[in-house]
Structures are given as C-alpha cells and as structure tokens.
Design a protein around this motif. Structure first.
Motif, short mmCIF file in Angstrom:
data_model
loop_
_atom_site.label_atom_id
_atom_site.label_comp_id
_atom_site.label_asym_id
_atom_site.label_seq_id
_atom_site.Cartn_x
_atom_site.Cartn_y
_atom_site.Cartn_z
N TYR A 96 44.37 -7.57 -39.61
CA TYR A 96 45.53 -8.13 -38.92
C TYR A 96 45.21 -9.49 -38.29
O TYR A 96 46.11 -10.21 -37.87
CB TYR A 96 46.01 -7.18 -37.81
CG TYR A 96 46.66 -5.91 -38.30
CD1 TYR A 96 47.95 -5.93 -38.83
CD2 TYR A 96 46.01 -4.69 -38.21
CE1 TYR A 96 48.55 -4.78 -39.27
CE2 TYR A 96 46.61 -3.52 -38.64
CZ TYR A 96 47.88 -3.57 -39.17
OH TYR A 96 48.49 -2.41 -39.59
N ASP A 100 45.42 -15.39 -37.10
CA ASP A 100 44.66 -15.92 -35.97
C ASP A 100 43.40 -16.64 -36.43
O ASP A 100 43.04 -17.69 -35.88
CB ASP A 100 44.29 -14.80 -34.99
CG ASP A 100 45.50 -14.23 -34.26
OD1 ASP A 100 46.57 -14.88 -34.26
OD2 ASP A 100 45.37 -13.12 -33.70
N ASN A 134 52.31 -18.59 -40.43
CA ASN A 134 53.30 -18.06 -39.49
C ASN A 134 53.59 -16.58 -39.73
O ASN A 134 54.61 -16.06 -39.27
CB ASN A 134 54.60 -18.86 -39.56
CG ASN A 134 54.42 -20.27 -39.05
OD1 ASN A 134 53.80 -20.48 -38.02
ND2 ASN A 134 54.93 -21.23 -39.79
N ASP A 136 53.77 -12.73 -39.37
CA ASP A 136 53.68 -11.69 -38.35
C ASP A 136 52.90 -10.55 -38.98
O ASP A 136 53.44 -9.79 -39.79
CB ASP A 136 55.07 -11.24 -37.92
CG ASP A 136 55.04 -10.06 -36.96
OD1 ASP A 136 53.94 -9.61 -36.57
OD2 ASP A 136 56.13 -9.58 -36.62
N TYR A 138 51.96 -7.81 -37.97
CA TYR A 138 52.43 -6.47 -37.64
C TYR A 138 53.88 -6.24 -38.06
O TYR A 138 54.51 -5.26 -37.62
CB TYR A 138 52.28 -6.21 -36.14
CG TYR A 138 50.83 -6.28 -35.66
CD1 TYR A 138 49.97 -5.22 -35.86
CD2 TYR A 138 50.35 -7.41 -35.03
CE1 TYR A 138 48.65 -5.28 -35.44
CE2 TYR A 138 49.03 -7.48 -34.59
CZ TYR A 138 48.19 -6.41 -34.80
OH TYR A 138 46.88 -6.48 -34.38
N ALA A 139 54.41 -7.08 -38.92
CA ALA A 139 55.80 -6.97 -39.36
C ALA A 139 56.07 -5.60 -39.98
O ALA A 139 55.34 -5.14 -40.86
CB ALA A 139 56.15 -8.07 -40.35
N ARG A 170 51.40 0.10 -31.87
CA ARG A 170 52.73 -0.24 -32.41
C ARG A 170 53.27 0.81 -33.38
O ARG A 170 54.49 0.96 -33.48
CB ARG A 170 52.67 -1.59 -33.10
CG ARG A 170 52.47 -2.73 -32.15
CD ARG A 170 52.47 -4.04 -32.92
NE ARG A 170 52.23 -5.19 -32.07
CZ ARG A 170 52.81 -6.35 -32.25
NH1 ARG A 170 53.68 -6.53 -33.22
NH2 ARG A 170 52.54 -7.35 -31.45
#
Length: 177
Positions: A96, A100, A134, A136, A138-139, A170
């Motif tokens: 994940y 980053d 860009n 996400d 954790y989408a 999550r």
C-alpha cells in the motif's frame, strides 16, 4: 507464490497462478516492465477473474484472490472493484506504500524520468509513476465485506507494517497475522 499455490493445490483447492504482463524481468508473460503499472496489473487480474468464472471446475461463488507485495495492492484494488464477485482475499505484505514511496523519491510527477531503475530491482517506465502518483491505495477497501487475511512481517524493510495495520483498520472483516 509458487509455494502457496502448491500447498493450496495439495489441499484440493484449484489455483491459477500467472505472471502479470511485464511484471518482472523474469516474467513468462508478454510485455515489458517499462510499460507495466499497478493499474495494468489490475486490468490483467480482472481478465483472469472473468475467465476463471467461466471454467467448469471453478465455483464462481468461491473465488478467493491472493497477492503479495505489489500483487497484494493489485489484489486489494481489484477486490474493491469486484467486491460482490469474490469470496475472500489474502494479502501478503501488501505494498500500500507504493504511492508514498514515489513521492519520497520524486518531488513531483514531472521529475520522474522516462525510465527508472527502481531500487535496483526492476526498470520501470514513467507510466508506472503516472498511474500510481495520485492513486488511493486503499480505494474500495471499505466496500469489501468478505473475510480478508493480511500476512505481514514486523521487520519488513520494504513495506512497513503500519500500512497493513491501516488496511486491517479499514476492511470491515480483516485479520492481520
């Protein structure tokens, strides 16, 4: 993944293991690492799932996806898109942290060269960064209500355990080992 596939198959579970297009320098599939990205791998996995649902020896209501590292991120993103079609999800040290990591290496997307030797592991093309910049990571996680098993080492230097802990937090039904 080979060891997991053999172990599952030995227990009577049908397993389909494949190389993503351009997924590595040793890949047996077509494609180059410089044209691969997390999103091209999501597309590959979606095609595999669509095919698997048609196989006579597969119960489409019992499909579980397993992925490790970048493949874990790909499995997670794909599961979020196909939450009602999967029975469960197994993530091994899911990466994940890819967006980053890119941000730590490059000040902006325009600073990413056409090709980069990522950590000395693999040559990646700019498209890799474009697709993940860009992203996400954790989408769709909250939408996946089936059981999730996350396996992650507490001394992992490539993917910090904190990312797996965030995923566990999550997911509605996740266990972290």
């Amino acid at each position: 993944g080979d060891g997991y596939a053999r172990e599952l198959a030995a227990r009577g579970i049908a397993v389909y293991a494949f190389d993503y297009r351009g997924g590595s320098e040793q890949s047996q599939s077509d494609g180059r690492t410089t044209t691969m990205s997390v999103l091209t791998e999501v597309s590959d996995l979606e095609h595999v799932l669509a095919s698997a649902r048609q196989w006579s020896f597969v119960d489409p209501a019992q499909i579980v996806v397993l992925g490790g590292s970048q493949g874990g991120l790909v499995a997670s993103l794909t599961a979020g898109r196909h939450a009602r079609e999967l029975r469960g999800l197994i993530l091994l040290y899911p990466a994940y942290n890819i967006p980053d990591e890119l941000h730590q290496h490059f000040a902006s997307l325009k600073d990413v060269p056409e090709e980069v030797n990522y950590y000395g592991w693999v040559r990646l093309g700019r498209c890799y960064a474009e697709d993940a910049w860009n992203l996400d990571a954790y989408a769709g996680v909250e939408n996946f209500r089936q059981p999730v098993l996350i396996v992650h080492g507490d001394a992992d230097t490539a993917v910090p355990l904190s990312y797996a802990r965030e995923a566990q937090r999550r997911y509605p039904d996740a266990r972290l080992q």
